[in-house]
Design a protein around this motif. Structure first.
Motif, PDB file in Angstrom:
ATOM      1  N   LEU A   1      14.849  -2.191   1.685  1.00  0.00           N
ATOM      2  CA  LEU A   1      14.647  -1.844   3.088  1.00  0.00           C
ATOM      3  C   LEU A   1      13.915  -2.986   3.780  1.00  0.00           C
ATOM      4  CD1 LEU A   1      15.281   0.461   5.005  1.00  0.00           C
ATOM      5  CD2 LEU A   1      13.079   1.471   4.443  1.00  0.00           C
ATOM      6  N   ASP A   2      14.610  -3.649   4.668  1.00  0.00           N
ATOM      7  CA  ASP A   2      14.057  -4.844   5.315  1.00  0.00           C
ATOM      8  C   ASP A   2      13.406  -4.488   6.651  1.00  0.00           C
ATOM      9  OD1 ASP A   2      13.642  -7.675   5.660  1.00  0.00           O
ATOM     10  OD2 ASP A   2      15.258  -7.610   7.132  1.00  0.00           O
ATOM     11  N   GLY A   3      12.269  -5.106   6.924  1.00  0.00           N
ATOM     12  CA  GLY A   3      11.630  -4.963   8.226  1.00  0.00           C
ATOM     13  C   GLY A   3      10.945  -3.644   8.469  1.00  0.00           C
ATOM     14  N   TYR A   4      10.728  -2.845   7.433  1.00  0.00           N
ATOM     15  CA  TYR A   4      10.070  -1.550   7.632  1.00  0.00           C
ATOM     16  C   TYR A   4       8.609  -1.756   8.008  1.00  0.00           C
ATOM     17  CZ  TYR A   4       9.351   3.451   7.018  1.00  0.00           C
ATOM     18  OH  TYR A   4       9.083   4.785   7.239  1.00  0.00           O
ATOM     19  N   TYR A   5       7.919  -2.571   7.243  1.00  0.00           N
ATOM     20  CA  TYR A   5       6.589  -3.054   7.638  1.00  0.00           C
ATOM     21  C   TYR A   5       6.728  -4.557   7.846  1.00  0.00           C
ATOM     22  CZ  TYR A   5       4.741   1.405   5.991  1.00  0.00           C
ATOM     23  OH  TYR A   5       4.489   2.742   5.816  1.00  0.00           O
ATOM     24  N   TYR A   6       6.633  -5.002   9.094  1.00  0.00           N
ATOM     25  CA  TYR A   6       6.999  -6.386   9.387  1.00  0.00           C
ATOM     26  C   TYR A   6       5.848  -7.246   9.889  1.00  0.00           C
ATOM     27  CZ  TYR A   6       7.149  -4.831  14.264  1.00  0.00           C
ATOM     28  OH  TYR A   6       6.824  -4.307  15.491  1.00  0.00           O
ATOM     29  N   TYR A   7       4.652  -6.694  10.034  1.00  0.00           N
ATOM     30  CA  TYR A   7       3.551  -7.561  10.457  1.00  0.00           C
ATOM     31  C   TYR A   7       2.266  -7.121   9.759  1.00  0.00           C
ATOM     32  CZ  TYR A   7       1.511  -3.907  13.404  1.00  0.00           C
ATOM     33  OH  TYR A   7       0.924  -2.755  13.854  1.00  0.00           O
ATOM     34  N   SER A   8       1.297  -8.023   9.719  1.00  0.00           N
ATOM     35  CA  SER A   8       0.000  -7.703   9.123  1.00  0.00           C
ATOM     36  C   SER A   8      -1.097  -8.500   9.823  1.00  0.00           C
ATOM     37  CB  SER A   8      -0.006  -8.012   7.623  1.00  0.00           C
ATOM     38  OG  SER A   8       0.102  -9.398   7.405  1.00  0.00           O
ATOM     39  N   ARG A   9      -2.289  -7.923   9.805  1.00  0.00           N
ATOM     40  CA  ARG A   9      -3.466  -8.594  10.367  1.00  0.00           C
ATOM     41  C   ARG A   9      -4.527  -8.666   9.268  1.00  0.00           C
ATOM     42  NH1 ARG A   9      -2.168  -5.029  14.655  1.00  0.00           N
ATOM     43  NH2 ARG A   9      -3.859  -3.615  14.064  1.00  0.00           N
ATOM     44  N   ASN A  10      -4.736  -9.859   8.735  1.00  0.00           N
ATOM     45  CA  ASN A  10      -5.721 -10.072   7.684  1.00  0.00           C
ATOM     46  C   ASN A  10      -7.039 -10.496   8.327  1.00  0.00           C
ATOM     47  OD1 ASN A  10      -7.280 -11.113   5.471  1.00  0.00           O
ATOM     48  ND2 ASN A  10      -5.396 -11.366   4.309  1.00  0.00           N
ATOM     49  N   THR A  11      -8.117  -9.788   8.018  1.00  0.00           N
ATOM     50  CA  THR A  11      -9.411 -10.068   8.654  1.00  0.00           C
ATOM     51  C   THR A  11     -10.165 -11.202   7.975  1.00  0.00           C
ATOM     52  OG1 THR A  11     -10.625  -8.491   7.265  1.00  0.00           O
ATOM     53  CG2 THR A  11      -9.589  -7.628   9.268  1.00  0.00           C
ATOM     54  N   GLN A  12      -9.713 -11.623   6.779  1.00  0.00           N
ATOM     55  CA  GLN A  12     -10.400 -12.650   5.988  1.00  0.00           C
ATOM     56  C   GLN A  12     -11.810 -12.227   5.596  1.00  0.00           C
ATOM     57  OE1 GLN A  12      -8.657 -15.341   5.048  1.00  0.00           O
ATOM     58  NE2 GLN A  12      -6.928 -14.603   6.251  1.00  0.00           N
ATOM     59  N   ALA A  13     -12.085 -10.926   5.605  1.00  0.00           N
ATOM     60  CA  ALA A  13     -13.411 -10.419   5.264  1.00  0.00           C
ATOM     61  C   ALA A  13     -13.538 -10.243   3.758  1.00  0.00           C
ATOM     62  CB  ALA A  13     -13.664  -9.091   5.975  1.00  0.00           C
ATOM     63  N   ALA A  14     -14.794 -10.201   3.283  1.00  0.00           N
ATOM     64  CA  ALA A  14     -15.061  -9.985   1.864  1.00  0.00           C
ATOM     65  C   ALA A  14     -15.237  -8.509   1.557  1.00  0.00           C
ATOM     66  CB  ALA A  14     -16.312 -10.754   1.445  1.00  0.00           C
ATOM     67  N   THR A  15     -15.678  -7.755   2.529  1.00  0.00           N
ATOM     68  CA  THR A  15     -15.827  -6.303   2.399  1.00  0.00           C
ATOM     69  C   THR A  15     -15.403  -5.654   3.713  1.00  0.00           C
ATOM     70  OG1 THR A  15     -18.142  -6.373   3.127  1.00  0.00           O
ATOM     71  CG2 THR A  15     -17.743  -6.477   0.746  1.00  0.00           C
ATOM     72  N   GLY A  16     -15.332  -4.318   3.714  1.00  0.00           N
ATOM     73  CA  GLY A  16     -14.897  -3.609   4.915  1.00  0.00           C
ATOM     74  C   GLY A  16     -13.388  -3.654   5.056  1.00  0.00           C
ATOM     75  N   ILE A  17     -12.896  -3.615   6.288  1.00  0.00           N
ATOM     76  CA  ILE A  17     -11.451  -3.657   6.532  1.00  0.00           C
ATOM     77  C   ILE A  17     -10.926  -5.048   6.211  1.00  0.00           C
ATOM     78  CG2 ILE A  17      -9.621  -3.434   8.247  1.00  0.00           C
ATOM     79  CD1 ILE A  17     -11.361  -1.424   9.723  1.00  0.00           C
ATOM     80  N   LEU A  18      -9.941  -5.104   5.300  1.00  0.00           N
ATOM     81  CA  LEU A  18      -9.395  -6.386   4.860  1.00  0.00           C
ATOM     82  C   LEU A  18      -8.093  -6.734   5.576  1.00  0.00           C
ATOM     83  CD1 LEU A  18      -9.897  -5.922   1.007  1.00  0.00           C
ATOM     84  CD2 LEU A  18     -11.460  -7.025   2.620  1.00  0.00           C
ATOM     85  N   GLU A  19      -7.237  -5.728   5.750  1.00  0.00           N
ATOM     86  CA  GLU A  19      -5.927  -5.998   6.344  1.00  0.00           C
ATOM     87  C   GLU A  19      -5.319  -4.709   6.884  1.00  0.00           C
ATOM     88  OE1 GLU A  19      -1.820  -8.452   5.260  1.00  0.00           O
ATOM     89  OE2 GLU A  19      -3.273  -7.991   3.697  1.00  0.00           O
ATOM     90  N   ILE A  20      -4.544  -4.864   7.946  1.00  0.00           N
ATOM     91  CA  ILE A  20      -3.764  -3.757   8.491  1.00  0.00           C
ATOM     92  C   ILE A  20      -2.300  -4.199   8.518  1.00  0.00           C
ATOM     93  CG2 ILE A  20      -3.295  -2.310  10.502  1.00  0.00           C
ATOM     94  CD1 ILE A  20      -6.251  -2.522  11.215  1.00  0.00           C
ATOM     95  N   ILE A  21      -1.458  -3.444   7.836  1.00  0.00           N
ATOM     96  CA  ILE A  21      -0.022  -3.726   7.776  1.00  0.00           C
ATOM     97  C   ILE A  21       0.694  -2.670   8.599  1.00  0.00           C
ATOM     98  CG2 ILE A  21       1.976  -3.978   6.244  1.00  0.00           C
ATOM     99  CD1 ILE A  21      -0.018  -4.614   3.988  1.00  0.00           C
ATOM    100  N   GLY A  22       1.646  -3.064   9.420  1.00  0.00           N
ATOM    101  CA  GLY A  22       2.276  -2.083  10.299  1.00  0.00           C
ATOM    102  C   GLY A  22       3.756  -2.307  10.535  1.00  0.00           C
ATOM    103  N   GLY A  23       4.381  -1.280  11.067  1.00  0.00           N
ATOM    104  CA  GLY A  23       5.779  -1.335  11.472  1.00  0.00           C
ATOM    105  C   GLY A  23       5.953  -0.488  12.716  1.00  0.00           C
TER     106      GLY A  23
END
Length: 226
Positions: free
Chosen positions: A105-127
């Motif tokens: 399944l292509d393009g179902y989740y097509y973007y991500s936001r990496n915070t570059q953090a060591a703890t807490g919220i690390l990344e949000i992946i979305g479609g």
């Protein structure tokens, strides 16, 4: 009586000294083993406190389906993720022949936001509009058009898998795999590795959108022929 006891102790003085030294030696070994075990347990507890702990949450935001990955444990670095989404097509023909088809399944989740953090919220992946498109596809299937193709039963499911890689503060590399369904389930590394290997090697790519039911029915027709 006292004299006899004194004589006995004097005659066996060397024996008692040797016996005492042996007992003291054994006690020393026991104490050393206990100290080693205590140190080992303390090191394990300390290491666990330093280890990252992944927390994965799925949520809807307007028309976006998001996966939020957080670290609620010790600090990490070198954080990376990968996604594998597979469309499972299960069918039964009028002749009671059963089949399962899997499509990348292509393009179902097509973007991500990496915070570059060591703890807490690390990344949000979305479609975008995934749930909407998939719901529409299921509604079309419920209308029963597939029966015109000699199919008595048709079911579709989406399986989503998440791969996470990172290093802890002790420079140990971690690779973790998760199956995303109604609840997030961690799976064994060997199973996860096989899933992603098969996904990457697949040449059958499907994308939710216009005419998706027709494409699925063509897949089923071709599978029945083979």
């Amino acid at each position: 009586m006292v004299q006899k006891a004194r004589t006995f102790l004097e005659n066996n003085k060397i024996f008692f000294e040797i016996f005492s030294n042996v007992i003291l030696g054994i006690m020393g070994i026991i104490i050393s083993i206990s100290a080693i075990r205590l140190t080992k347990y303390q090191n394990i507890l300390t290491e666990r406190e330093l280890l990252p702990v992944m927390e994965i949450r799925e949520y809807l935001e307007e028309n976006e389906e998001n996966i939020q990955i957080s670290n609620v444990g010790g600090a990490l670095y070198g954080f990376q993720t990968d996604m594998a989404c597979v469309l499972n097509i299960n069918y039964i023909t009028e002749g009671l022949e059963k089949g399962t088809i899997k499509k990348e399944l292509d393009g179902y989740y097509y973007y991500s936001r990496n915070t570059q953090a060591a703890t807490g919220i690390l990344e949000i992946i979305g479609g975008y509009n995934n749930n909407y498109n998939f719901s529409n596809l299921q509604l079309e299937i419920m209308e029963g058009k597939y029966k015109e193709y000699g199919i008595s039963f048709l079911e579709i499911k989406i399986e989503s898998y998440l791969k996470i890689e990172y290093y802890d503060v002790l420079d140990n590399k971690h690779t973790e795999y998760y199956k995303l369904a109604d609840s997030t389930e961690k799976i064994e590394e060997e199973e996860g590795n096989d899933i992603f290997q098969e996904y990457r090697n697949s040449l059958d790519i499907f994308k939710l959108g216009a005419d998706h039911l027709e494409k699925i029915l063509e897949y089923v027709k071709e599978d029945i022929k083979n």
